[in-house]
Scaffold this motif. Structure first.
Motif, mmCIF file in Angstrom:
data_model
loop_
_atom_site.group_PDB
_atom_site.id
_atom_site.type_symbol
_atom_site.label_atom_id
_atom_site.label_comp_id
_atom_site.label_asym_id
_atom_site.label_seq_id
_atom_site.Cartn_x
_atom_site.Cartn_y
_atom_site.Cartn_z
ATOM 1 N N THR A 112 45.401 35.517 37.929
ATOM 2 C CA THR A 112 44.873 35.134 39.241
ATOM 3 C C THR A 112 45.502 33.829 39.727
ATOM 4 N N PHE A 113 45.610 33.752 41.045
ATOM 5 C CA PHE A 113 46.068 32.537 41.721
ATOM 6 C C PHE A 113 44.937 32.071 42.645
ATOM 7 N N LEU A 114 44.769 30.753 42.774
ATOM 8 C CA LEU A 114 43.859 30.202 43.789
ATOM 9 C C LEU A 114 44.594 29.092 44.520
ATOM 10 N N GLU A 115 44.752 29.261 45.824
ATOM 11 C CA GLU A 115 45.359 28.198 46.643
ATOM 12 C C GLU A 115 44.253 27.528 47.439
ATOM 13 N N TYR A 127 43.459 34.448 45.458
ATOM 14 C CA TYR A 127 42.333 33.789 46.136
ATOM 15 C C TYR A 127 42.881 32.604 46.915
ATOM 16 N N ALA A 128 42.240 32.328 48.056
ATOM 17 C CA ALA A 128 42.730 31.200 48.845
ATOM 18 C C ALA A 128 41.635 30.689 49.760
ATOM 19 N N VAL A 129 41.764 29.398 50.094
ATOM 20 C CA VAL A 129 40.819 28.724 50.979
ATOM 21 C C VAL A 129 41.615 27.831 51.904
ATOM 22 N N HIS A 145 37.387 39.070 51.366
ATOM 23 C CA HIS A 145 36.454 38.435 50.430
ATOM 24 C C HIS A 145 37.127 37.388 49.543
ATOM 25 N N ASN A 146 38.456 37.371 49.517
ATOM 26 C CA ASN A 146 39.171 36.407 48.657
ATOM 27 C C ASN A 146 39.782 35.251 49.424
ATOM 28 N N VAL A 147 39.961 35.414 50.716
ATOM 29 C CA VAL A 147 40.683 34.407 51.517
ATOM 30 C C VAL A 147 39.677 33.841 52.522
ATOM 31 N N LEU A 148 39.246 32.611 52.277
ATOM 32 C CA LEU A 148 38.018 32.106 52.902
ATOM 33 C C LEU A 148 38.239 30.785 53.624
#
Ligand SMILES: C[S@@+](CC[C@H](N)C(=O)[O-])C[C@H]1O[C@@H](n2cnc3c(N)ncnc32)[C@H](O)[C@@H]1O
Length: 218
Positions: free
Chosen positions: A45-48, A90-92, A144-147
């Motif tokens: 998984t990646f989270l930016e 995932y990203a915000v 649901h992952n990009v918020l």
């Protein structure tokens, strides 16, 4: 790259620190990651946490989908692996403009990810229209992952996140709902989970393509 718009306004640079990363720099940075980061299953998984309009996200997804292509699987098996790839990103960003896009600036991070996936999906079955159900699942995962959220606000702990366990044998998925705070605590072996975090909850376990309808109102 000459045509890239990396700054939108002096105000946005001042208020948001908004300067986008050129595609060539994104690629050079991704080249530094170990090959294991592009594994298809389970997909790392990646989270930016400050994703802008998604320059890193689209490049990460393209690399993950290229890794699926390299398996030379059937179109259905490849599409299933493609869903896992989408779900692992995932990203915000604090700016709704960057996540949702605007008429003035064009597509945001969600639409750009969806476009990368849709193009790739179409390439799996040339001459045939991509399955609307497959596109709907990708859209559900991306939404649901990009918020939109402020990652400097302590309330970021309450950010709802979904985690996915993909089962290629029967093309099903188990979806767990959790919070960013719980994920952080689980990653930190010294942290104790907050009493106020509800902890993970399984919200879906079934055929992957049934997910958007089953969780349409959550
Ligand atoms: C330097 S830009 C980088 C954008 C993108 N990562 C890229 O490389 O193209 C910084 C981004 O952080 C976002 N941002 C600023 N403050 C934030 C915050 N507190 N929480 C989440 N995002 C934030 C801005 O909206 C902007 O899109």
């Amino acid at each position: 790259m000459g045509g890239e718009q990396l700054v939108r306004s002096a105000e946005r640079v001042r208020d948001l620190g908004e300067v986008f990363t050129p595609a060539a720099t994104v690629e050079a940075m991704l080249d530094l990651l170990p090959a294991t980061m592009w594994a298809v299953h389970p997909a790392p998984t990646f989270l930016e946490p400050a994703c802008g309009d998604g320059n890193f996200l689209v490049a990460i997804l393209a690399r993950k989908l290229a890794a699926v292509d390299a398996l030379h699987a059937s179109p259905a098996a490849a599409a299933f692996a493609g869903f896992e790839a989408v779900s692992s990103i995932y990203a915000v960003d604090i700016s709704p403009d960057n996540i949702h896009g605007t008429p003035a600036h064009g597509p945001g991070a969600r639409a750009r990810l969806q476009a990368v996936f849709a193009d790739w999906l179409a390439g799996l079955t040339p001459g045939l229209a991509p399955s609307p159900n497959a596109l709907a699942l990708a859209a559900w995962l991306i939404a649901h992952n990009v918020l939109v959220a402020d990652m400097l606000d302590p309330a970021r702990r309450d950010l709802p996140l979904h985690e996915y366990a993909w089962h290629p044998a029967d093309r099903s998925v188990t979806v767990t709902r959790t919070t960013f705070g719980t994920v952080l605590d689980d990653a930190d072996e010294n942290a104790q989970r907050s009493l106020f975090d509800p902890g993970p909850e399984v919200v879906y376990n079934g055929p992957a393509l049934g997910l958007p309808k089953a969780l349409a109102v959550t």
